[in-house]
Design a protein around this motif. Sequence first.
Motif, mmCIF file in Angstrom:
data_model
loop_
_atom_site.group_PDB
_atom_site.id
_atom_site.type_symbol
_atom_site.label_atom_id
_atom_site.label_comp_id
_atom_site.label_asym_id
_atom_site.label_seq_id
_atom_site.Cartn_x
_atom_site.Cartn_y
_atom_site.Cartn_z
ATOM 1 N N MET A 100 0.962 -1.116 0.076
ATOM 2 C CA MET A 100 0.051 -0.058 0.129
ATOM 3 C C MET A 100 0.738 1.242 -0.008
ATOM 4 N N SER A 101 0.358 2.093 -0.835
ATOM 5 C CA SER A 101 1.247 3.455 -0.975
ATOM 6 C C SER A 101 1.305 4.141 0.410
ATOM 7 N N GLU A 102 2.150 4.633 0.998
ATOM 8 C CA GLU A 102 2.053 5.859 2.004
ATOM 9 C C GLU A 102 2.178 7.368 1.356
ATOM 10 N N ARG A 103 2.220 7.474 0.218
ATOM 11 C CA ARG A 103 2.600 8.986 -0.420
ATOM 12 C C ARG A 103 1.773 9.917 0.301
ATOM 13 N N THR A 104 2.569 11.070 0.745
ATOM 14 C CA THR A 104 1.814 12.225 1.209
ATOM 15 C C THR A 104 2.558 13.378 0.380
ATOM 16 N N THR A 105 2.029 14.441 0.747
ATOM 17 C CA THR A 105 2.370 15.628 -0.034
ATOM 18 C C THR A 105 3.328 16.608 1.103
ATOM 19 N N HIS A 106 3.202 16.155 2.202
ATOM 20 C CA HIS A 106 3.860 17.024 3.241
ATOM 21 C C HIS A 106 5.075 16.097 4.129
ATOM 22 N N GLN A 107 4.958 14.938 4.352
ATOM 23 C CA GLN A 107 5.713 14.153 5.222
ATOM 24 C C GLN A 107 7.131 14.124 4.750
ATOM 25 N N LYS A 108 8.024 14.407 5.633
ATOM 26 C CA LYS A 108 9.290 14.457 5.123
ATOM 27 C C LYS A 108 9.965 12.854 5.108
ATOM 28 N N VAL A 109 10.719 12.370 4.265
ATOM 29 C CA VAL A 109 11.214 10.978 4.319
ATOM 30 C C VAL A 109 12.889 11.095 4.504
ATOM 31 N N ALA A 110 13.550 10.334 5.217
ATOM 32 C CA ALA A 110 14.854 10.328 5.297
ATOM 33 C C ALA A 110 15.357 8.657 5.198
ATOM 34 N N LEU A 111 16.501 8.707 4.337
ATOM 35 C CA LEU A 111 17.043 7.324 4.262
ATOM 36 C C LEU A 111 18.420 7.657 4.955
ATOM 37 N N VAL A 112 18.823 6.719 5.769
ATOM 38 C CA VAL A 112 20.256 6.577 6.657
ATOM 39 C C VAL A 112 20.739 5.253 6.121
ATOM 40 N N THR A 113 21.830 5.176 5.541
ATOM 41 C CA THR A 113 22.485 4.051 5.370
ATOM 42 C C THR A 113 23.373 3.448 6.702
ATOM 43 N N GLY A 114 23.599 2.471 6.591
ATOM 44 C CA GLY A 114 24.378 1.653 7.940
ATOM 45 C C GLY A 114 23.666 2.195 9.118
ATOM 46 N N ALA A 115 22.353 2.289 9.069
ATOM 47 C CA ALA A 115 21.670 2.788 10.403
ATOM 48 C C ALA A 115 21.051 1.839 11.452
ATOM 49 N N ASN A 116 21.743 0.489 11.223
ATOM 50 C CA ASN A 116 21.206 -0.258 12.177
ATOM 51 C C ASN A 116 21.992 -0.355 13.424
ATOM 52 N N LYS A 117 22.874 0.209 13.478
ATOM 53 C CA LYS A 117 23.790 0.758 14.738
ATOM 54 C C LYS A 117 24.571 1.903 14.834
ATOM 55 N N THR A 120 27.785 -1.524 -1.592
ATOM 56 C CA THR A 120 28.672 -2.197 -2.439
ATOM 57 C C THR A 120 27.586 -3.080 -3.392
ATOM 58 N N ASN A 121 26.591 -3.314 -3.504
ATOM 59 C CA ASN A 121 25.916 -3.948 -4.192
ATOM 60 C C ASN A 121 24.564 -3.242 -4.961
ATOM 61 N N PRO A 122 24.988 -2.930 -6.319
ATOM 62 C CA PRO A 122 24.016 -2.132 -7.127
ATOM 63 C C PRO A 122 22.494 -2.606 -6.949
ATOM 64 N N THR A 123 22.515 -3.988 -6.834
ATOM 65 C CA THR A 123 21.125 -4.569 -7.075
ATOM 66 C C THR A 123 20.218 -4.216 -5.886
ATOM 67 N N THR A 124 20.937 -4.315 -4.606
ATOM 68 C CA THR A 124 20.243 -3.749 -3.529
ATOM 69 C C THR A 124 19.876 -2.278 -3.478
ATOM 70 N N ILE A 125 20.887 -1.420 -4.021
ATOM 71 C CA ILE A 125 20.671 0.072 -3.886
ATOM 72 C C ILE A 125 19.564 0.322 -4.918
ATOM 73 N N GLN A 126 19.339 -0.277 -6.166
ATOM 74 C CA GLN A 126 18.279 0.131 -7.151
ATOM 75 C C GLN A 126 16.936 -0.423 -6.359
ATOM 76 N N ALA A 127 17.009 -1.570 -5.673
ATOM 77 C CA ALA A 127 15.624 -2.106 -5.175
ATOM 78 C C ALA A 127 15.216 -1.318 -4.053
ATOM 79 N N ALA A 128 16.166 -0.685 -3.335
ATOM 80 C CA ALA A 128 15.845 0.165 -2.579
ATOM 81 C C ALA A 128 15.076 1.504 -2.845
ATOM 82 N N ALA A 129 15.698 1.960 -4.016
ATOM 83 C CA ALA A 129 15.253 3.350 -4.655
ATOM 84 C C ALA A 129 13.694 2.875 -5.110
ATOM 85 N N ARG A 130 13.748 1.785 -5.738
ATOM 86 C CA ARG A 130 12.254 1.465 -6.131
ATOM 87 C C ARG A 130 11.311 1.350 -4.988
ATOM 88 N N GLN A 131 11.700 0.773 -3.890
ATOM 89 C CA GLN A 131 10.914 0.695 -2.712
ATOM 90 C C GLN A 131 10.506 2.217 -2.301
#
Length: 255
Positions: A1-18, A67-78
């Motif tokens: 289900m899409s969670e698109r909104t016009t105002h909610q800010k979205v941040a991606l942090v790599t290496g963020a599990n610790k 270091t894995n382009p496949t996972t990067i592109q998949a993340a961008a699609r998500q």
Amino acid sequence: MSERTTHQKVALVTGANKGIGRGAAQHLAALGMTVLIGARDPQRGEQTAAELRAAGGDVHAVTVDVTNPTTIQAAARQVEDRFGHLDVLINNAGITGSGQVSPEDAHDQVPSTVDVDMVRAVFETNVFGVIAATNAMLPLLRRSRAPRIVNVSSHAASLSLTSDPNGPFSALLPSAAYSPSKTALNALTVQYANELRKDGILVNAVAPGYVDTDSNNHTGFLTVAQGAAVLVRLATLGPDGPTAGFFSEEGPLPW
């Protein structure tokens, strides 16, 4: 289900599990952003996201190995499918090359005896991984009203600081891998900032300081929250904020 909104800010942090990445993610979530925990290990990413959600944050896990382009592109699609845009990218994923040791003990990085393959591996994550992740996320960042990119560097990246024989970093062992990779990251930051300035995308490098994390075997004297503060500050800059800069929590750092 899409969670698109016009105002909610979205941040991606790599290496963020610790470590510092997790600290920044937690702080951004507390500010009301939707935060995506980028992690190589899906299980660890999900665990971190669940813990931060339990604290009240809107936090989700995204599998990203820079270091894995496949996972990067998949993340961008998500991100595209779920939110439609991205406001903040924090390129935090990085490796020391020496495992869990303090900078004073990284004997394997001395230039005259270093393993060149180790240097390549460090640059693969700390430099090339940033290029790959940034380029994949740029189309999403361009849809933001206030896009921000933060590259996590280090005081050890500063040529001015590390070349001073009487300076605060004179006790560090010479490094052919980690420190040069972060110097290269600083240079890359300037080039991205110059290219993207006209688009209103602010790009800066930050040095969190000597933070108590796994990477230095918990010898750091700053807490994760203290180290993450400068990441958050640069990720939430106003429209008149700087770009092409290198900052610690105390202010600008010399190149």
